[in-house]
Design an enzyme around this catalytic site. Structure first.
Site, PDB file in Angstrom:
ATOM      1  N   GLY A  51     -16.598  44.057 -99.650  1.00 18.35           N
ATOM      2  CA  GLY A  51     -17.730  44.937 -99.986  1.00 18.35           C
ATOM      3  C   GLY A  51     -18.733  44.359-100.961  1.00 18.35           C
ATOM      4  O   GLY A  51     -19.200  43.224-100.822  1.00 18.35           O
ATOM      5  N   LEU A  52     -19.067  45.156-101.968  1.00 21.21           N
ATOM      6  CA  LEU A  52     -20.082  44.730-102.946  1.00 21.21           C
ATOM      7  C   LEU A  52     -19.609  43.515-103.741  1.00 21.21           C
ATOM      8  O   LEU A  52     -20.401  42.634-104.081  1.00 21.21           O
ATOM      9  CB  LEU A  52     -20.399  45.869-103.932  1.00 21.21           C
ATOM     10  N   SER A  62      -2.429  65.315-107.021  1.00 18.88           N
ATOM     11  CA  SER A  62      -1.236  65.238-107.871  1.00 18.88           C
ATOM     12  C   SER A  62      -1.599  64.455-109.133  1.00 18.88           C
ATOM     13  O   SER A  62      -2.647  63.796-109.201  1.00 18.88           O
ATOM     14  CB  SER A  62      -0.114  64.514-107.127  1.00 18.88           C
ATOM     15  N   LYS A 104     -15.462  56.656-114.054  1.00 20.50           N
ATOM     16  CA  LYS A 104     -16.708  55.879-114.113  1.00 20.50           C
ATOM     17  C   LYS A 104     -17.510  56.251-115.366  1.00 20.50           C
ATOM     18  O   LYS A 104     -18.145  55.387-115.985  1.00 20.50           O
ATOM     19  CB  LYS A 104     -17.549  56.129-112.862  1.00 20.50           C
ATOM     20  N   GLY A 135     -13.112  40.272-103.094  1.00 25.80           N
ATOM     21  CA  GLY A 135     -12.778  39.899-101.718  1.00 25.80           C
ATOM     22  C   GLY A 135     -13.467  40.733-100.661  1.00 25.80           C
ATOM     23  O   GLY A 135     -13.521  40.332 -99.481  1.00 25.80           O
ATOM     24  N   ARG A 174      -5.718  42.783-105.398  1.00 21.00           N
ATOM     25  CA  ARG A 174      -4.298  42.818-105.024  1.00 21.00           C
ATOM     26  C   ARG A 174      -4.008  42.013-103.768  1.00 21.00           C
ATOM     27  O   ARG A 174      -2.969  41.382-103.645  1.00 21.00           O
ATOM     28  CB  ARG A 174      -3.866  44.285-104.807  1.00 21.00           C
ATOM     29  N   GLY A 206     -12.218  42.642-107.493  1.00 19.02           N
ATOM     30  CA  GLY A 206     -12.565  43.221-106.188  1.00 19.02           C
ATOM     31  C   GLY A 206     -13.542  42.341-105.434  1.00 19.02           C
ATOM     32  O   GLY A 206     -14.314  42.837-104.592  1.00 19.02           O
ATOM     33  N   TYR A 212     -23.075  59.238-109.831  1.00 17.35           N
ATOM     34  CA  TYR A 212     -22.494  60.501-110.327  1.00 17.35           C
ATOM     35  C   TYR A 212     -21.689  60.313-111.620  1.00 17.35           C
ATOM     36  O   TYR A 212     -21.064  61.253-112.094  1.00 17.35           O
ATOM     37  CB  TYR A 212     -21.698  61.223-109.234  1.00 17.35           C
TER      38      TYR A 212
END
Ligand SMILES: CCCCCCCCC/C=C\C=C\C(=O)SCCNC(=O)CCNC(=O)[C@H](O)C(C)(C)COP(=O)(O)OP(=O)(O)OC[C@H]1O[C@@H](n2cnc3c(N)ncnc32)[C@H](O)[C@@H]1OP(=O)(O)O
Ligand SMILES: NC(=O)C1=CN([C@@H]2O[C@H](COP(=O)(O)OP(=O)(O)OC[C@H]3O[C@@H](n4cnc5c(N)ncnc54)[C@H](OP(=O)(O)O)[C@@H]3O)[C@@H](O)[C@H]2O)C=CC1
Length: 340
Positions: free
Chosen positions: A75-76, A162, A219, A73, A96, A71, A204
């Protein structure tokens, strides 16, 4: 959309009977006025807590090190990649969307002068993970730093989910972390190479949270995975730490968790530091935990949330809404009370 939150009614404190009467506050209506301390996106006390975002470690801290960031690419993940790259690391970013990765890699390497390699990867798919790690090993070798940051999340009442919605989140967060950690971990062990692993979870993960049940479950699982491997894989030179960020305004998170933008002020009011966190603050903590300055740190779980978790946990913390005059009234009532 009408969202209703039960809060302590600071306006109803003039009689003892009303003292702990909760009221229904319509978050999207005019009733929010009582909660508003300021129309700015930060509370007044935030002036005491300026975010310092530039990389804090010494230049060259990660020289000759390879860092792998899922990840990376956006944000954090993008922020952590920038900081590690600034400090000398050769970074590999995986997710992705290859176009986004390429743009980020170009942007960061042009600023830091260090190579950033974009590699397409779907962490939900173990074959894709294997192909990504093969490519990294081929291009730059095994990593010294592995950051499990990729995630999926959205708010939804659990009764609307779902089986596939549950699977989309838990496959990304928990299974994705497991596939990455097992694949890279096994290769590191075979090569007798040490490394620092870091997982990005959330505050959380400790408490669970309504409306993000799959994310909370996944998490918490990620944290159990890390803590298990602290004990088991230390002997191979591998250490594992966890960062639990509070709210940081990234597009990926806020578009899915605060889609109307109406929760932000409410959030800031429950953060004692009076503001949201910043990407640079998370990146500095991540860089420290993954650096050799933290060689003796393994098994740490660090909340970085401006005090939000403690504020939400304390039974009486909403009393910070009570004015001095209201305290005078309450104190008089309490002092008048004799016996039980
Ligand atoms: C008090 C408010 C606070 C607000 C801010 C608080 C900030 C603090 C934040 C704390 C923690 C943050 C944790 C994070 O992880 S934030 C990072 C968020 N980033 C991302 O999620 C990026 C990646 N996300 C995605 O790609 C998508 O959002 C995804 C849905 C997770 C996966 O996409 P995709 O693979 O394309 O999946 P589908 O679209 O096919 O969906 C799969 C499945 O899920 C159902 N679904 C999708 N969206 C919803 C929804 N909004 N509600 C209910 N169900 C949903 C979808 O219908 C599919 O199921 P089915 O096949 O049965 O129809
Ligand atoms: N922002 C916040 O307030 C908080 C964030 N966090 C955590 O911080 C981390 C980063 O979140 P943030 O930067 O805010 O949000 P982003 O949405 O920007 O980051 C999520 C990243 O995960 C990648 N990703 C999602 N699914 C997959 C997949 N199947 N395979 C590979 N990569 C995937 C996305 O890239 P792509 O779409 O290209 O695959 C994206 O780059 C997450 O772990 C999140 O849970 C925790 C607490 C608070």
């Amino acid at each position: 959309v009408k969202i209703i939150i039960r809060i302590f009614d600071a306006e109803s404190l003039s009689t003892s009977n009303a003292l702990f009467t909760p009221c229904l506050l319509q978050l999207f209506g005019n009733g929010t006025a009582v909660l508003r301390k300021s129309d700015d996106d930060r509370a007044p006390q935030a002036r005491f807590f300026p975010p310092l975002q530039e990389p804090m470690l010494l230049p060259g801290t990660f020289k000759n090190k390879v860092a792998f960031i899922t990840g990376g690419g956006t944000g954090l993940g993008k922020g952590m990649t920038f900081t590690l790259s600034s400090l000398g690391a050769e970074c590999v970013i995986a997710s992705r969307n290859l176009d986004v990765l390429k743009a980020t890699a170009e942007e960061i390497s042009s600023q830091t002068g260090n190579k950033v390699h974009p590699v397409q990867c779907n962490v939900r798919d173990p074959d894709s993970v294997k192909a990504t790690v093969d490519q990294m090993v081929n291009d730059v070798g095994l990593p010294d730093v592995v950051i499990n940051n990729a995630a999926g999340n959205f708010i939804s009442p659990s009764e609307r989910l779902s089986a596939n919605a549950w699977k989309a989140i838990t496959d990304t967060v928990l299974n994705g972390t497991a596939y990455i950690t097992l694949d890279i971990g096994k290769r590191l062990i075979a090569a007798q190479k040490g490394a620092a692993f870091l997982c990005i979870t959330t505050i959380y993960a400790d408490s669970g949270s309504g409306f993000v049940m799959p994310s909370a479950s996944a998490k918490a699982g990620v944290e159990a995975l890390c803590k298990s491997l602290v004990a088991e894989w230390g002997r191979y030179g591998l250490r594992f730490n966890i960062i639990q960020p509070g709210p940081i305004k990234t597009k990926g998170a806020f578009s899915r968790l605060d889609p109307t933008g109406k929760f932000e002020k409410l959030m800031i009011e429950r953060i004692p530091v009076g503001r949201l966190g910043t990407v640079g603050e998370i990146a500095n903590l991540a860089a420290y935990l993954c650096s050799d300055y933290a060689s003796w740190v393994s098994g740490a779980t660090i909340k970085i949330d401006g005090g939000e978790y403690s504020f939400m946990a304390g039974e009486f913390n909403s009393l910070s809404l009570v004015t001095k005059e209201q305290w005078d009234v309450m104190e008089a009532i309490i002092r008048q009370t004799k016996g039980s």
